[in-house]
Design a protein around this motif. Structure first.
Motif, PDB file in Angstrom:
ATOM      1  N   MET A   4      62.666  -3.460 -19.531  1.00 20.35           N
ATOM      2  CA  MET A   4      61.858  -3.877 -18.379  1.00 20.35           C
ATOM      3  C   MET A   4      60.439  -4.255 -18.824  1.00 20.35           C
ATOM      4  O   MET A   4      59.876  -5.250 -18.393  1.00 20.35           O
ATOM      5  CB  MET A   4      61.792  -2.756 -17.347  1.00 20.35           C
ATOM      6  CG  MET A   4      61.033  -3.137 -16.098  1.00 20.35           C
ATOM      7  SD  MET A   4      61.285  -1.974 -14.771  1.00 20.35           S
ATOM      8  CE  MET A   4      60.009  -0.781 -15.087  1.00 20.35           C
ATOM      9  N   ARG A  46      67.110  -4.880 -13.921  1.00 16.07           N
ATOM     10  CA  ARG A  46      67.189  -3.865 -12.854  1.00 16.07           C
ATOM     11  C   ARG A  46      68.626  -3.724 -12.339  1.00 16.07           C
ATOM     12  O   ARG A  46      69.083  -2.638 -12.046  1.00 16.07           O
ATOM     13  CB  ARG A  46      66.261  -4.238 -11.683  1.00 16.07           C
ATOM     14  CG  ARG A  46      64.773  -4.144 -11.924  1.00 16.07           C
ATOM     15  CD  ARG A  46      64.313  -2.752 -12.334  1.00 16.07           C
ATOM     16  NE  ARG A  46      64.505  -2.502 -13.746  1.00 16.07           N
ATOM     17  CZ  ARG A  46      64.718  -1.301 -14.275  1.00 16.07           C
ATOM     18  NH1 ARG A  46      64.780  -0.249 -13.512  1.00 16.07           N
ATOM     19  NH2 ARG A  46      64.866  -1.155 -15.565  1.00 16.07           N
ATOM     20  N   LYS A  66      62.965   5.876  -6.679  1.00 18.20           N
ATOM     21  CA  LYS A  66      62.431   5.297  -7.922  1.00 18.20           C
ATOM     22  C   LYS A  66      62.876   3.839  -8.074  1.00 18.20           C
ATOM     23  O   LYS A  66      62.081   2.957  -8.390  1.00 18.20           O
ATOM     24  CB  LYS A  66      62.912   6.133  -9.115  1.00 18.20           C
ATOM     25  CG  LYS A  66      62.040   5.911 -10.336  1.00 18.20           C
ATOM     26  CD  LYS A  66      62.431   6.797 -11.485  1.00 18.20           C
ATOM     27  CE  LYS A  66      61.601   6.381 -12.704  1.00 18.20           C
ATOM     28  NZ  LYS A  66      62.114   6.907 -13.950  1.00 18.20           N
ATOM     29  N   THR A  98      60.484   0.226  -7.991  1.00 17.27           N
ATOM     30  CA  THR A  98      60.456  -0.845  -9.007  1.00 17.27           C
ATOM     31  C   THR A  98      60.864  -2.172  -8.412  1.00 17.27           C
ATOM     32  O   THR A  98      60.216  -3.192  -8.620  1.00 17.27           O
ATOM     33  CB  THR A  98      61.438  -0.503 -10.160  1.00 17.27           C
ATOM     34  OG1 THR A  98      61.253   0.852 -10.519  1.00 17.27           O
ATOM     35  CG2 THR A  98      61.194  -1.372 -11.363  1.00 17.27           C
ATOM     36  N   CYS A  99      61.973  -2.144  -7.647  1.00 19.85           N
ATOM     37  CA  CYS A  99      62.497  -3.401  -7.103  1.00 19.85           C
ATOM     38  C   CYS A  99      61.548  -4.013  -6.085  1.00 19.85           C
ATOM     39  O   CYS A  99      61.470  -5.231  -5.975  1.00 19.85           O
ATOM     40  CB  CYS A  99      63.864  -3.168  -6.462  1.00 19.85           C
ATOM     41  SG  CYS A  99      65.116  -2.873  -7.705  1.00 19.85           S
ATOM     42  N   SER A 150      58.243  -3.958  -6.104  1.00 15.22           N
ATOM     43  CA  SER A 150      57.166  -4.698  -6.775  1.00 15.22           C
ATOM     44  C   SER A 150      57.701  -6.010  -7.341  1.00 15.22           C
ATOM     45  O   SER A 150      57.043  -7.042  -7.262  1.00 15.22           O
ATOM     46  CB  SER A 150      56.491  -3.855  -7.853  1.00 15.22           C
ATOM     47  OG  SER A 150      57.442  -3.321  -8.724  1.00 15.22           O
ATOM     48  N   HIS A 151      58.931  -5.989  -7.868  1.00 11.17           N
ATOM     49  CA  HIS A 151      59.538  -7.234  -8.371  1.00 11.17           C
ATOM     50  C   HIS A 151      59.690  -8.227  -7.233  1.00 11.17           C
ATOM     51  O   HIS A 151      59.385  -9.407  -7.379  1.00 11.17           O
ATOM     52  CB  HIS A 151      60.939  -6.961  -8.935  1.00 11.17           C
ATOM     53  CG  HIS A 151      60.908  -6.358 -10.293  1.00 11.17           C
ATOM     54  ND1 HIS A 151      61.885  -6.562 -11.219  1.00 11.17           N
ATOM     55  CD2 HIS A 151      60.005  -5.552 -10.890  1.00 11.17           C
ATOM     56  CE1 HIS A 151      61.585  -5.904 -12.321  1.00 11.17           C
ATOM     57  NE2 HIS A 151      60.450  -5.279 -12.132  1.00 11.17           N
ATOM     58  N   TYR A 209      52.205  -4.910 -10.611  1.00 12.34           N
ATOM     59  CA  TYR A 209      52.985  -4.124 -11.567  1.00 12.34           C
ATOM     60  C   TYR A 209      52.291  -2.846 -12.000  1.00 12.34           C
ATOM     61  O   TYR A 209      52.952  -1.861 -12.294  1.00 12.34           O
ATOM     62  CB  TYR A 209      53.338  -4.972 -12.795  1.00 12.34           C
ATOM     63  CG  TYR A 209      54.511  -5.871 -12.512  1.00 12.34           C
ATOM     64  CD1 TYR A 209      55.773  -5.320 -12.301  1.00 12.34           C
ATOM     65  CD2 TYR A 209      54.365  -7.241 -12.407  1.00 12.34           C
ATOM     66  CE1 TYR A 209      56.855  -6.140 -12.008  1.00 12.34           C
ATOM     67  CE2 TYR A 209      55.442  -8.060 -12.112  1.00 12.34           C
ATOM     68  CZ  TYR A 209      56.688  -7.500 -11.914  1.00 12.34           C
ATOM     69  OH  TYR A 209      57.756  -8.285 -11.603  1.00 12.34           O
ATOM     70  N   ASN A 265      53.382   1.014 -10.454  1.00 17.27           N
ATOM     71  CA  ASN A 265      54.199   1.538 -11.541  1.00 17.27           C
ATOM     72  C   ASN A 265      53.480   2.673 -12.265  1.00 17.27           C
ATOM     73  O   ASN A 265      52.516   2.461 -12.986  1.00 17.27           O
ATOM     74  CB  ASN A 265      54.510   0.388 -12.514  1.00 17.27           C
ATOM     75  CG  ASN A 265      55.550   0.787 -13.526  1.00 17.27           C
ATOM     76  OD1 ASN A 265      55.457   1.840 -14.131  1.00 17.27           O
ATOM     77  ND2 ASN A 265      56.539  -0.058 -13.714  1.00 17.27           N
TER      78      ASN A 265
END
Length: 312
Positions: free
Chosen positions: A56, A119, A232, A236-237, A239-240, A284, A288
């Motif tokens: 990642m 991901r 969790k 992450t997803c 922000s992507h 990010y 994160n």
């Protein structure tokens, strides 16, 4: 290649108003410096940190690199031009800008797809993750992204070089791109415009659809995860996904509409050529914890070392 009587273009810029130009200089200089700082921090942190070794972050390194280059293709020119009344760009500089803009823009698209793929594998195939996303495969995927970007931008530049310019040379934009150039070409540009839409427009739209589907699949497979695992993965997803929407929304708007240029085009272009590279590092890092901790460790450690050396 056609005979060109035009050897240079004049960029209209964002505005002709001298007062507004001063504001543009100040605002965009700050934006650009922040973009460089934010992306350099991410690049250096990932390179130096031992904790950010996962695929990642390998891809995030390349996203930040692409962001820096993508922003550099337009921002310095816009900042410099806001200080001059006549914003001249030579034919060769203009073509170089078209190539660089599409190369790094396309690179960003492919890296975002690779990040989504990473991901997807991590969440949907956790047991096979290390096998599928080995260092060797990640390296190959990045090479493919470079090659794909090269093919795309070469196709764009071939179209641009085929355009003959013999009349007005004022580009109603703050950088060179195919849409504003098509308006100045002294030939029927219907076919070339179709090719631009089917190249850039298709890459933006298809990539966005692929990314949307991958996120739907990821969300669907999260049902079986624990609450902590779900939280969790969603963090992450999310922000992507924010980055994807911010980049692809304007991109699809610019490259899929008919050859008429709308007044709003310039503002939309500002958003994805200057806004997105500035926001990516913020999104990010702020969302994160791993990146934030690695930065604290790395930079606070360096400050501490300096203090110890000074005392010593």
């Amino acid at each position: 290649m056609h005979n060109n009587t035009v050897t240079e273009f004049i960029l209209f810029g964002l505005t002709r108003d001298p007062e507004k130009q001063k504001a543009i200089f100040g605002v965009f200089l700050i934006f650009y410096l922040m973009t460089l700082l934010g992306n350099f921090l991410i690049v250096i942190t990932i390179k130096m940190s031992h904790t950010l070794g996962s695929p990642m972050y390998f891809f995030l390194f390349y996203l930040s690199f692409a962001d820096t280059c993508f922003s550099t293709t337009t921002a310095p020119r816009l900042i410099f031009d806001s200080l001059t009344q006549k914003k001249i760009i030579t034919y060769n500089e203009c073509m170089t800008q078209v190539y660089a803009l599409h190369f790094f823009g396309c690179m960003e698209i492919f890296v975002l797809i690779l990040m989504a793929f990473d991901r997807y594998v991590a969440i949907c195939k956790p047991l096979r993750y290390t096998t599928i996303m080995s260092q060797h495969i990640c390296g190959l995927l990045v090479i493919l992204a470079w090659v794909g970007s090269c093919i795309h931008s070469t196709a764009q530049i071939i179209l641009a070089l085929r355009l003959p310019f013999c009349g007005p040379n004022i580009i109603d934009h703050y950088f060179c791109d195919l849409q504003p150039l098509l308006k100045l070409a002294c030939m029927d540009t219907y076919v070339i415009n179709l090719l631009v839409v089917s190249n850039s427009g298709a890459i933006c739209t298809v990539s966005f659809i692929v990314l949307l589907i991958s996120y739907i699949v990821i969300l669907y497979s999260l049902r079986n995860h624990s609450v902590e695992g779900r939280r969790k993965a969603l963090s992450t997803c999310t922000s992507h996904f924010i980055v994807v929407v911010l980049f692809f929304g304007p991109c699809i708007f610019i490259y899929t509409h008919p050859p008429t240029t709308f007044p709003i085009d310039k503002m939309v272009s500002v958003f994805y050529t200057i806004g997105t590279p500035l926001l990516n590092p913020l999104i990010y890092t702020l969302r994160n914890a791993e990146v934030k901790n690695a930065m604290k460790k790395l930079w606070c450690g360096k400050v501490r070392l300096k203090k110890i050396n000074n005392i010593g």
